[in-house]
Scaffold this motif. Structure first.
Motif, mmCIF file in Angstrom:
data_model
loop_
_atom_site.group_PDB
_atom_site.id
_atom_site.type_symbol
_atom_site.label_atom_id
_atom_site.label_comp_id
_atom_site.label_asym_id
_atom_site.label_seq_id
_atom_site.Cartn_x
_atom_site.Cartn_y
_atom_site.Cartn_z
ATOM 1 N N THR A 39 -4.948 -1.945 9.095
ATOM 2 C CA THR A 39 -6.136 -2.401 8.363
ATOM 3 C C THR A 39 -7.335 -1.663 8.915
ATOM 4 O O THR A 39 -7.582 -1.666 10.116
ATOM 5 N N CYS A 40 -8.109 -1.027 8.059
ATOM 6 C CA CYS A 40 -9.147 -0.114 8.518
ATOM 7 C C CYS A 40 -10.514 -0.773 8.510
ATOM 8 O O CYS A 40 -10.760 -1.713 7.768
ATOM 9 N N HIS A 147 -5.767 5.922 15.690
ATOM 10 C CA HIS A 147 -7.234 5.876 15.763
ATOM 11 C C HIS A 147 -7.869 6.575 14.566
ATOM 12 O O HIS A 147 -8.820 6.049 13.966
ATOM 13 N N LEU A 148 -7.365 7.743 14.210
ATOM 14 C CA LEU A 148 -7.961 8.489 13.103
ATOM 15 C C LEU A 148 -7.850 7.717 11.791
ATOM 16 O O LEU A 148 -8.813 7.636 11.017
ATOM 17 N N LEU A 149 -6.685 7.165 11.524
ATOM 18 C CA LEU A 149 -6.508 6.455 10.263
ATOM 19 C C LEU A 149 -7.342 5.180 10.219
ATOM 20 O O LEU A 149 -7.880 4.819 9.177
ATOM 21 N N LYS A 150 -7.489 4.521 11.340
ATOM 22 C CA LYS A 150 -8.219 3.263 11.356
ATOM 23 C C LYS A 150 -9.724 3.458 11.316
ATOM 24 O O LYS A 150 -10.446 2.726 10.637
ATOM 25 N N GLN A 158 -9.211 -0.004 2.210
ATOM 26 C CA GLN A 158 -7.952 0.718 2.117
ATOM 27 C C GLN A 158 -6.976 0.308 3.212
ATOM 28 O O GLN A 158 -7.380 -0.025 4.332
ATOM 29 N N MET A 159 -5.704 0.351 2.876
ATOM 30 C CA MET A 159 -4.643 0.178 3.860
ATOM 31 C C MET A 159 -4.022 1.545 4.121
ATOM 32 O O MET A 159 -3.702 2.283 3.192
ATOM 33 N N LEU A 182 -3.205 6.383 1.923
ATOM 34 C CA LEU A 182 -4.333 5.456 1.879
ATOM 35 C C LEU A 182 -4.292 4.749 0.530
ATOM 36 O O LEU A 182 -4.294 5.405 -0.517
ATOM 37 N N THR A 183 -4.276 3.433 0.558
ATOM 38 C CA THR A 183 -4.075 2.654 -0.665
ATOM 39 C C THR A 183 -5.105 1.548 -0.770
ATOM 40 O O THR A 183 -5.390 0.850 0.210
ATOM 41 N N ASN A 184 -5.685 1.397 -1.963
ATOM 42 C CA ASN A 184 -6.489 0.207 -2.259
ATOM 43 C C ASN A 184 -5.993 -0.382 -3.574
ATOM 44 O O ASN A 184 -4.944 0.000 -4.086
#
Length: 233
Positions: A39-40, A147-150, A158-159, A182-184
């Motif tokens: 979860t970002c 870390h980068l994705l979050k 986005q998830m 990356l999905t919303n």
């Protein structure tokens, strides 16, 4: 006719500094295959359509210059079929891209190519200064990717899902490559990212597509992600 040939030869010499093919070494890679979601918490998502602007190209002139001379056997062997090579000797990197893609401006990036008809199917490279000397200085692969994705790649809505992570070494230079989506609620995009540190720069290559097309184009785009190399400058 002599004047015309001299002009064309001079053009090819000038262009060779920017568009040139380098030799590839067989990479040593280590693969990880996690699949989990994050979860970002930070809104740094990119609106690609608004950030993309076309610019005048020298690719046509480069193709003309290259056509004046027969291709060497090394050139033919190094570039996979249906790909072209982009080499930036000034900024110290190279990669392959599908030969039917075209160059375009992607704001904040040093180079970018996209599908002629599907703008979200593209590759782009950026870099920032760093005092680190190796991608391992960022930390272990799993920690860096998480870390980068979050905190960087995804927006709060986005998830992020990680599909795969790999380390590889080419010419004693180390790289991290990972596959993610990356999905919303309304949209999903999948991509590969390749990270490398050299020349006092932190390089990032991202190549991706709409997730609905991902299964169809994934292997093609993996070639692009794995082809990224840093050059000594």
């Amino acid at each position: 006719m002599a004047v015309l040939l001299l002009s064309m030869c001079l053009a090819s010499i000038k262009l060779s500094n920017k568009f040139n093919v380098i030799s590839s070494s067989s990479p040593r890679s280590t693969s990880f295959s996690p699949r989990h979601s994050i979860t970002c918490s930070r809104d740094l998502s990119l609106d690609e359509d608004r950030n993309c602007e076309r610019r005048p190209l020298l690719l046509g002139a480069g193709a003309l210059a290259l056509s004046l001379f027969p291709a060497s056997s090394n050139f033919a062997e190094e570039i996979p079929e249906k790909y072209d090579s982009f080499v930036d000797k000034l900024d110290g990197y190279s990669y392959y891209y599908p030969s039917d893609w075209r160059e375009f401006d992607f704001r904040g990036h040093d180079s970018a190519f996209k599908d002629r008809y599907l703008q979200l199917q593209n590759v782009r490279v950026s870099f920032i200064p760093t005092n680190k000397t190796d991608v391992h200085d960022l930390g272990p692969l799993e920690e860096v990717v998480s870390h980068l994705l979050k905190h960087v790649y995804a927006a709060p809505t986005q998830m992020a899902t990680i599909f795969d992570m790999q380390e590889r070494t080419v010419d004693r230079k180390n790289y991290y490559t990972f596959e993610y989506a990356l999905t919303n609620r309304n949209f999903s995009r999948a991509a590969f990212a390749t990270l490398g540190i050299g020349n006092g720069r932190y390089y990032t290559l991202i190549v991706g597509a709409n997730e609905r097309r991902w299964r169809r184009v994934r292997n093609q785009l993996k070639v692009v992600a794995d082809s990224f190399k840093m050059l000594d400058i």
